[in-house]
Scaffold this active site. Structure first.
Site, PDB file in Angstrom:
ATOM      1  N   SER A  84      45.570 -24.840  -1.865  1.00  0.00           N
ATOM      2  CA  SER A  84      44.523 -24.001  -1.258  1.00  0.00           C
ATOM      3  C   SER A  84      43.245 -24.699  -0.843  1.00  0.00           C
ATOM      4  CB  SER A  84      44.160 -22.865  -2.207  1.00  0.00           C
ATOM      5  OG  SER A  84      45.075 -21.820  -2.023  1.00  0.00           O
ATOM      6  N   LYS A 111      33.413 -20.590  -2.818  1.00  0.00           N
ATOM      7  CA  LYS A 111      34.574 -19.696  -2.712  1.00  0.00           C
ATOM      8  C   LYS A 111      34.357 -18.496  -3.627  1.00  0.00           C
ATOM      9  CE  LYS A 111      39.648 -19.727  -3.038  1.00  0.00           C
ATOM     10  NZ  LYS A 111      40.855 -20.534  -3.318  1.00  0.00           N
ATOM     11  N   SER A 129      44.361 -20.797   0.413  1.00  0.00           N
ATOM     12  CA  SER A 129      43.540 -19.611   0.318  1.00  0.00           C
ATOM     13  C   SER A 129      42.049 -19.857   0.516  1.00  0.00           C
ATOM     14  CB  SER A 129      43.753 -18.950  -1.046  1.00  0.00           C
ATOM     15  OG  SER A 129      43.269 -19.800  -2.076  1.00  0.00           O
TER      16      SER A 129
HETATM   17  N1  GLN Z   1      49.374 -20.948  -0.641  1.00  0.00           N
HETATM   18  C1  GLN Z   1      49.722 -21.104  -2.030  1.00  0.00           C
HETATM   19  C2  GLN Z   1      50.016 -19.777  -2.647  1.00  0.00           C
HETATM   20  O1  GLN Z   1      49.921 -18.796  -1.983  1.00  0.00           O
HETATM   21  C3  GLN Z   1      48.624 -21.833  -2.752  1.00  0.00           C
HETATM   22  C4  GLN Z   1      47.535 -20.976  -3.229  1.00  0.00           C
HETATM   23  C5  GLN Z   1      46.471 -21.699  -3.952  1.00  0.00           C
HETATM   24  O2  GLN Z   1      46.463 -22.924  -4.023  1.00  0.00           O
HETATM   25  N2  GLN Z   1      45.567 -20.931  -4.528  1.00  0.00           N
HETATM   26  O3  GLN Z   1      50.357 -19.707  -3.813  1.00  0.00           O
END
Ligand code: GLN
Length: 471
Positions: free
Chosen positions: A177, A78, A153
């Site tokens: 994410s 990532k 994400s």
């Molecule tokens: N979708 C969640 C957010 O936007 C989780 C993001 C994440 O785990 N980095 O905060």
């Protein structure tokens, strides 16, 4: 002919050590496949063509009899995890040209194992999002239906594994994410216990919630990958010595289900989840209703604490120290120009929210209150784990939605309803594909989420393998 579709980390490791093919041949096969297919799904921001050198090192290690489980395995990283001398952008214009000056701790661990890094994967900018539509480099498409999102994400990481463009990928999980994109893409994703994996070299989003973790095609692979990256790191003060916490031998594993919390789930997703529980009970598990009274407040707590921490972490991107710099006439206009140009809308929204909840006069009303409720949720989980060994929910309330379908940010935040409690509490959780549902002409994967107490990863692997068997 190397067929990526038929390979797993475990099987590939065995084949490499038996010299069925070399790590170089394997890396070349993956690079070729990525060249042909990445355009369609946009999982990679950059492919490392020179990873052949890593592969040659792996071949030498194998020739000397030193290969272990990840030697020669092509992995995707990532784009929020630093690899020395490579670019690392967090999918933001702010860091488009930034080059890492050191290896993240997990990268050093994987290098030590002679893994092969084949590229950096696309993501929501600074890991803020649930669809990977917030990337500065364009959205990632779900390999099961390219009109749909892969989740986020870590959408690039999950899509790369699902499309067989890597055998495993690192993601990061602050509120879901790793697990939510794993669910949308039909792969396995683990959010480890907070402190089990070092965060050094992960571009921070919300430091008390962030955790790096593995994504792969099955539970065995995720277990191998997790065991390779977990370790106490003296340079991450929140990292911990690992003390496995498995289910006591000689009795059935109890799965607790917080049924009151499962509102707002698509009807067929809920029915599928119940079906999985039924099959688990036929396979030796005890299923039990449990109550975690304040679990439904998790999302509200998360959307106060996370932006507060993110706004503090992102203050460092000021046009002076890192990345983009858009000069103004004085220092304040330089700050303003840089941050206005460098950050996308969602990142700006969260910085504003975070700065607001931390400001004098609102700190007690929002930040402190949210922290208190976080403590309450933690103690309720501790109590729940006195009654159950595992707690289960669907990973997400829906299967993958269409690109562009969710327009308002609050509806997007609801995608994380079942994944955020775990980050607030610091415990581990896994998403394992449990079947599919139909939407229009597509058959879309669903994930089963299992949560365990601190250091209970082994419990997750056990129940995860059962889900794989019965699906
Ligand atoms: N979708 C969640 C957010 O936007 C989780 C993001 C994440 O785990 N980095 O905060």
């Amino acid at each position: 002919m190397i067929k990526a579709e038929e390979l797993t980390i475990k099987k590939t490791g065995e084949l490499l050590r038996a010299r069925a093919f070399s790590a170089r041949e394997l890396a070349e096969a993956f690079l070729k496949k990525i060249e042909l297919e990445n355009k369609k799904i946009n999982a990679y921001i950059e492919v490392f063509d020179d990873c052949i050198k890593d592969a040659d090192r792996a071949d030498r290690a194998i020739a000397e009899g030193g290969g272990d489980a990840l030697t020669g395995i092509p992995l995707a990283i990532k784009d929020a995890i630093l690899i020395k001398d490579r670019r690392c952008s967090a999918a933001s214009r702010m860091l488009e040209q930034y080059r890492a000056t050191y290896d993240a701790h997990v990268i050093s661990r994987l290098r030590g194992a002679h893994a092969v890094f084949i590229g950096r994967t696309n993501m929501d900018e600074f890991a803020m999002g649930a669809s990977t539509e917030n990337s500065a480099f364009g959205p990632v498409k779900n390999p099961h239906d390219i009109s749909r999102v892969p989740g986020g994400s870590s959408g690039g990481s999950a899509a790369a594994v699902a499309a067989n463009l890597a055998l495993g990928a690192l993601g990061s999980d602050t509120g879901g994410s790793i697990r939510q994109p794993a669910s949308f893409c039909g792969v396995v994703g683990l959010k480890p216990t907070y402190g089990a994996v070092s965060r050094r070299g992960l571009i921070a989003m919300a430091s008390s919630l962030d955790q790096i973790g593995p994504i792969a095609k099955n539970v065995d692979d995720v277990e191998i990958f997790f065991n390779a990256i977990r370790s106490k790191d003296p340079e991450d003060s929140t990292s911990l010595e690992y003390r496995p916490n498995s289910v006591p031998a000689g009795r059935r594993t109890i799965i607790g289900v917080p049924r009151d919390f499962l509102k707002g789930v698509d009807a067929d997703v809920l029915a599928h989840f119940e079906q999985t529980l039924k099959k688990l009970s036929e396979n030796g598990y005890e299923i039990k209703d449990i109550a975690i009274p304040h679990i439904a407040s998790s999302l509200s707590v998360y959307y106060i604490l996370m932006p507060a921490e993110a706004s503090a972490n992102l203050a460092r991107f000021d046009g002076i120290r890192y990345g983009l710099s858009v000069q103004g006439g004085d220092i304040f206009s330089t700050y303003k120009n840089t941050r206005a140009h460098g950050f996308g809308r969602e990142v700006q929204r969260r910085i504003l929210l975070g700065t607001y909840v931390l400001s004098a006069g609102y700190y007690d009303a929002y930040y402190n209150k949210a922290n208190a409720v976080r403590g309450l949720i933690k103690s309720e989980f501790e109590k729940a784990f006195e009654e159950a060994d595992i707690i289960a929910t669907p990973t997400a309330p829906t299967p993958a939605f269409k690109i562009g379908e969710i327009k308002d940010p609050v509806s997007m935040y609801l995608a994380d309803i079942f994944t955020v409690p775990v980050n607030l509490v610091g415990i581990p959780a896994i998403s394992v594909p449990s079947g599919t549902v139909s939407r229009e002409d597509s058959s879309l994967p669903l994930g089963f989420q299992a949560m365990a107490p601190h250091f209970g990863e082994e419990r997750l692997f056990e129940v995860g393998r059962s889900v794989e068997k019965i699906r």
